[in-house]
Design a protein around this motif. Structure first.
Motif, short mmCIF file in Angstrom:
data_model
loop_
_atom_site.label_atom_id
_atom_site.label_comp_id
_atom_site.label_asym_id
_atom_site.label_seq_id
_atom_site.Cartn_x
_atom_site.Cartn_y
_atom_site.Cartn_z
N THR A 12 27.55 47.28 40.08
CA THR A 12 28.73 46.87 39.31
C THR A 12 29.32 48.08 38.60
O THR A 12 28.60 48.81 37.91
N HIS A 14 32.93 49.42 36.40
CA HIS A 14 34.23 49.11 35.81
C HIS A 14 35.31 49.86 36.58
O HIS A 14 35.11 50.99 37.01
N HIS A 15 36.47 49.21 36.70
CA HIS A 15 37.56 49.82 37.48
C HIS A 15 38.05 51.12 36.85
O HIS A 15 38.66 51.96 37.53
N ASP A 19 37.34 53.29 41.95
CA ASP A 19 38.30 52.49 42.70
C ASP A 19 37.66 52.09 44.03
O ASP A 19 36.47 52.35 44.28
N GLY A 20 38.43 51.44 44.90
CA GLY A 20 37.87 50.94 46.16
C GLY A 20 37.30 52.02 47.05
O GLY A 20 36.32 51.79 47.77
N CYS A 22 35.64 54.47 46.16
CA CYS A 22 34.34 54.93 45.66
C CYS A 22 33.19 54.15 46.29
O CYS A 22 32.04 54.63 46.25
N THR A 152 46.40 55.83 46.97
CA THR A 152 45.39 56.76 46.45
C THR A 152 46.03 58.08 46.08
O THR A 152 47.01 58.53 46.70
N CYS A 165 38.72 56.57 39.19
CA CYS A 165 39.86 55.70 39.53
C CYS A 165 41.08 56.58 39.74
O CYS A 165 41.67 57.08 38.78
N GLU A 230 42.74 47.18 52.68
CA GLU A 230 41.52 47.97 52.52
C GLU A 230 40.95 48.31 53.89
O GLU A 230 40.77 47.42 54.73
#
Length: 377
Positions: A12, A14-15, A19-20, A22, A152, A165, A230
Motif C-alpha cells: 500500500t 499513498h498516491h 503513481d501507477g 511505480c 507521465t 508521483c 494503463e
C-alpha cells in the motif's frame, strides 16, 4: 498464501509518493531482492526531479505554455455536459460516490484494436480516447468535448526508474466534424494528442488559476470526463522459476469527475479489463448499465470497418437491439379468426362510448359519435 503455490504480498502506497508506473518498479525491486541481487540506488532522487521541474518552468516557459492553453481552449466554457443534472449548490455535503460498471474487451477485439492502432500510426491510448469521445458525442450530441487524462512526466532514462508521483492531468480537445468517419476522427485525435503532449508539463492547477473558468459546486474545473489507460503488457519477472506479477486492486472511492472510462492493456492475446465509472448523484446508474455492452459493440464495428461514418456506429449490441425491438415490444395478442376489424371497433364503442376515437385539425369524435356516423352507411 493462496490455494496452490501462489503467494500474495499487499503493498500500500499513498498516491503522493507513487503513481501507477511505480508498480512495476516496486515489483522489480522485490524480485531483485528475492534473487539476492543488490538494487542500485538511483543516481537521482525525487527531490532532484522536483528541482528540475521548478527550474524548467521558468517565467518565460510558463507564459508560453499558458498562451498555448488559452488558444487551445478558446471558445469552450469548460462547463458540464448538458443533460447531466447539476449539484445543489446550497448543500453543505454532496455524494460523490462512484459506481463502477465493469466490462471486458475480449482478447480477439483487443488484438484487432492494437493492430488497427499500429496500422493507423497511433497508440492504443489515442484509439480508445477517440472511441470514447465518439461514444459520448453520439450519446449526448456534443461535438466539442473536453476529456481529461493523466500523462507521465517521466521523459528520460534518469526518471524512468524513479519512485514518486510524476503525473499531470491534461485536457484533450478534438472537435468532431459533421460527416466524419472514424478514420478521420482518429487522425484528428492523434494530431490533437501530440500537440497536447508537447504542452503537458505545466501543472493543471496553474492552467485553472490562469484561465479562471466558471466553477460549479462539487464539479471538477475545465473537464468533468476522464479517460484512464494503463499499460500492463510487460510480462511477469521470472526468478528461478518464481514469477513476480502485479495487480492493482479496485478501490471503492469518491469520484473527482462526473464520468470516467478506464481500460487496462494486458498485452497481445489478452483481454482488456475495463470499467465505466459514474457519480451516483448525477446519473441514473440503472440506465447506464447498458453502456458497456453498447460501447463494446461500437469497438467491434470500428475494428471491422474503421471507415464507418460516425453516425452509423452502433450504440447497442445485437442482443440489446433484440431486447428493445422484440422482447419489450411484443404486442401480440390472441384474436378470434372469425372477428372482423369493424366488429372490434364496434365492441370498443360499447365498452368506452365517451372516449376519444378520432381527431384531426377540424373535429374530434368519441366512439359513440363514430359509431353513429358509421351506421349511416
Amino acid at each position: 498464501r493462496m490455494p496452490g503455490s501462489e503467494l500474495v504480498l499487499l503493498v500500500t502506497a499513498h498516491h503522493i509518493v507513487a503513481d501507477g508506473l511505480c508498480v512495476p518498479l516496486i515489483r522489480d525491486a522485490l524480485a531483485a531482492a528475492y534473487a539476492g541481487r543488490h538494487t542500485k540506488r538511483p543516481e537521482l532522487q525525487y527531490a532532484d526531479f522536483a528541482r528540475w521541474q521548478r527550474e524548467a518552468l521558468s517565467e518565460q516557459t510558463v507564459q508560453a505554455q499558458l498562451a498555448w492553453w488559452r488558444a487551445r481552449l478558446a471558445g469552450h466554457t469548460g462547463q458540464p455536459l448538458a443533460g447531466i443534472q447539476s449539484v445543489n449548490s446550497s448543500a453543505t455535503e454532496i455524494n460523490t460516490r462512484e459506481v463502477r460498471l465493469p466490462f471486458v474487451i475480449g482478447a480477439a477485439v483487443a488484438d484487432q484494436l492494437r493492430a488497427l492502432a499500429t496500422a493507423a500510426g497511433v497508440t492504443p491510448f489515442m484509439l480508445l480516447l477517440a472511441a470514447w469521445r465518439v461514444w459520448l458525442q453520439r450519446c449526448y450530441g456534443e461535438s466539442d468535448l473536453l476529456i481529461g487524462s493523466p500523462v507521465t512526466l517521466r521523459r528520460d532514462d534518469s526518471t524512468a526508474g524513479m519512485l514518486g508521483c510524476m503525473v499531470n492531468n491534461v485536457v484533450f480537445r478534438n472537435q468532431i466534424e459533421a460527416g466524419q468517419n472514424f478514420t478521420a476522427a482518429l487522425q484528428a485525435e492523434r494530431q490533437a494528442a501530440l500537440a497536447t503532449y508537447d504542452h503537458s508539463e505545466l501543472p493543471f492547477e496553474q492552467i485553472v488559476e490562469a484561465l479562471q473558468p466558471e466553477r460549479h459546486f462539487g464539479r471538477h474545473p475545465l473537464f468533468q470526463i476522464m479517460f484512464m489507460f494503463e499499460d500492463r503488457s510487460a510480462p511477469p519477472v521470472d526468478v528461478n522459476g518464481v514469477q513476480f506479477a502485479t495487480d492493482v486492486l479496485p478501490v471503492d472511492r469518491a469520484s473527482y469527475w462526473d464520468m470516467e472510462l478506464s481500460v487496462t492493456d494486458c498485452g497481445a492475446g489478452q483481454h482488456m479489463p475495463a470499467f465505466m465509472g459514474v457519480r451516483e448523484d448525477l446519473f441514473d446508474t440503472q440506465a447506464l448499465k447498458w453502456w458497456p455492452e453498447g460501447f463494446s459493440a461500437m469497438l467491434e464495428t470500428i475494428v471491422a470497418n474503421p471507415s464507418t461514418a460516425l453516425e452509423d456506429l452502433p450504440l447497442l449490441s445485437h442482443t440489446q437491439r433484440q431486447t428493445i425491438l422484440a422482447e419489450w415490444n411484443d404486442a401480440g395478442m390472441p384474436v378470434d379468426p372469425a372477428q372482423t376489424l369493424h366488429g372490434l371497433v364496434e365492441a370498443q364503442c360499447l365498452r368506452t362510448p365517451a372516449n376519444l376515437a378520432l381527431s384531426d385539425a377540424v373535429e374530434s369524435l368519441s366512439y359513440s359519435e363514430l359509431n353513429a356516423r358509421a351506421g349511416r352507411y
